[in-house]
Design a protein around this motif. Structure first.
Motif, PDB file in Angstrom:
ATOM      1  N   GLY A  51       2.564   7.710   3.342  1.00 31.74           N
ATOM      2  CA  GLY A  51       2.692   6.449   4.065  1.00 31.74           C
ATOM      3  C   GLY A  51       2.869   5.290   3.117  1.00 31.74           C
ATOM      4  N   GLY A  52       3.253   4.180   3.668  1.00 31.41           N
ATOM      5  CA  GLY A  52       3.417   2.953   2.888  1.00 31.41           C
ATOM      6  C   GLY A  52       3.404   1.776   3.824  1.00 31.41           C
ATOM      7  N   GLY A  53       3.063   0.621   3.295  1.00 29.28           N
ATOM      8  CA  GLY A  53       3.027  -0.534   4.169  1.00 29.28           C
ATOM      9  C   GLY A  53       2.703  -1.808   3.426  1.00 29.28           C
TER      10      GLY A  53
ATOM     11  N   VAL B 180       2.436   4.418  13.207  1.00 25.44           N
ATOM     12  CA  VAL B 180       2.173   3.146  12.548  1.00 25.44           C
ATOM     13  C   VAL B 180       0.720   2.775  12.780  1.00 25.44           C
ATOM     14  N   LYS B 181       0.046   2.386  11.719  1.00 29.02           N
ATOM     15  CA  LYS B 181      -1.334   1.913  11.806  1.00 29.02           C
ATOM     16  C   LYS B 181      -1.321   0.394  11.695  1.00 29.02           C
TER      17      LYS B 181
ATOM     18  N   THR C  16       0.831  -1.193   0.000  1.00 33.24           N
ATOM     19  CA  THR C  16       0.000   0.000   0.000  1.00 33.24           C
ATOM     20  C   THR C  16       0.871   1.251   0.000  1.00 33.24           C
ATOM     21  N   PHE C  17       0.469   2.238  -0.808  1.00 30.59           N
ATOM     22  CA  PHE C  17       1.097   3.563  -0.802  1.00 30.59           C
ATOM     23  C   PHE C  17       0.010   4.597  -0.552  1.00 30.59           C
ATOM     24  N   THR C  18       0.277   5.544   0.336  1.00 34.76           N
ATOM     25  CA  THR C  18      -0.737   6.512   0.753  1.00 34.76           C
ATOM     26  C   THR C  18      -0.161   7.921   0.734  1.00 34.76           C
TER      27      THR C  18
ATOM     28  N   THR D 124       0.778  -0.130   8.287  1.00 37.07           N
ATOM     29  CA  THR D 124       1.129   1.011   7.454  1.00 37.07           C
ATOM     30  C   THR D 124       1.865   2.053   8.277  1.00 37.07           C
ATOM     31  N   TYR D 125       2.931   2.584   7.723  1.00 34.29           N
ATOM     32  CA  TYR D 125       3.725   3.621   8.377  1.00 34.29           C
ATOM     33  C   TYR D 125       3.344   4.974   7.782  1.00 34.29           C
ATOM     34  N   PHE D 126       3.054   5.956   8.630  1.00 36.28           N
ATOM     35  CA  PHE D 126       2.724   7.305   8.191  1.00 36.28           C
ATOM     36  C   PHE D 126       3.753   8.294   8.713  1.00 36.28           C
TER      37      PHE D 126
END
Length: 255
Positions: free
Chosen positions: A84-86, A119-120, A60-62, A178-180
């Motif tokens: 973010g990405g994860g 982190v989510k 995932t890319f955010t 996911t890391y933001f």
């Protein structure tokens, strides 16, 4: 005008369009409409666009923007850039794009979820078949800044209210991590706060900007004024919106 400047401008304009999608009776589904009272009581709102590719697993890319009320005030601060990405450990196949809104009830939630880095972690399920789909997300945001509580190192974890439309061709469910982080350089560039002669450690951070600790001339950025005005308008039009308890919960704990 730099590419970074244009990029954040596009993110802000996208946030305005997302707010319309989630608050207009003409576009918002009844189970996804954000009520005016919820916006009025909010201390922060994150507008995010997330892209997920899955094949029995996923990435995932955010990217997006965060706005928040200044501590001790009902006035909104200037928006800052997020990314973010994860990875998702899920049974999932396909591609989807999610338009996500996170409504944050407290200043503590703003700090934990999107201030500098977090982190989510949570469970997610998504079905997207064409232009409109649904994502169900039960997650906790964990702030990476640790503090000492009762003699031990601890981090704050919070739950938030989450609204999400998705599109694409995707079906999947599983665990998401996911890391933001805030994009300080992009945010400073947009507001003209980068200065090559000043050490980076002395330049204002996104946290300082979103908290109102840095003077920002929003008149020089009409799209910023449009976003803040749109939020204030949607918060005052007395729409009931969807039931809050179906869109997530507000809680916090240390861990």
């Amino acid at each position: 005008m730099s590419s970074k400047h244009l990029q954040l401008k596009r993110e802000i304009l996208r946030a305005i369009a997302m707010l319309e999608d989630y608050t207009s009776a003409a576009t918002a589904d009844t189970d996804m409409e954000i009520g005016s009272e919820h916006l009025r009581e909010a201390r922060g709102i994150a507008f995010l666009t997330s892209y997920t590719v899955g094949f029995f697993g996923g990435g995932t890319f955010t990217h997006g923007v965060l706005i928040a009320k200044k501590p001790g005030s009902e006035a909104w601060g200037a928006p800052v850039a997020l990314s973010g990405g994860g990875a998702t450990g899920m049974f999932g196949v396909g591609y989807k794009e999610d338009a996500q809104v996170y409504v944050l009830d407290t200043d503590e939630a703003v700090e934990t979820c999107f201030s500098e880095q977090s982190v989510k972690v949570g469970l997610t399920a998504s079905v997207s078949l064409g232009p409109l789909g649904r994502s169900i997300d039960g997650s906790a945001f964990i702030g990476m800044d640790s503090k000492y509580v009762d003699g031990r190192e601890a981090r704050k974890a919070v739950g938030v209210h989450h609204y999400s439309y998705s599109k694409g061709v995707f079906i999947g469910a599983g665990v998401e991590v996911t890391y933001f982080s805030t994009r300080d350089d992009d945010t400073r560039d947009f507001y003209g706060l980068n200065d090559a002669s000043v050490p980076e450690a002395q330049l204002p951070t996104s946290r300082m900007i979103v908290r109102g600790e840095v003077a920002i001339d929003t008149n020089a950025h009409p799209e910023v004024e449009q976003l803040l005005s749109a939020v204030q308008f949607a918060a005052g039009d007395e729409r009931p919106g969807s039931a809050i308890n179906t869109r997530g919960t507000s809680w916090s704990t240390t861990m």
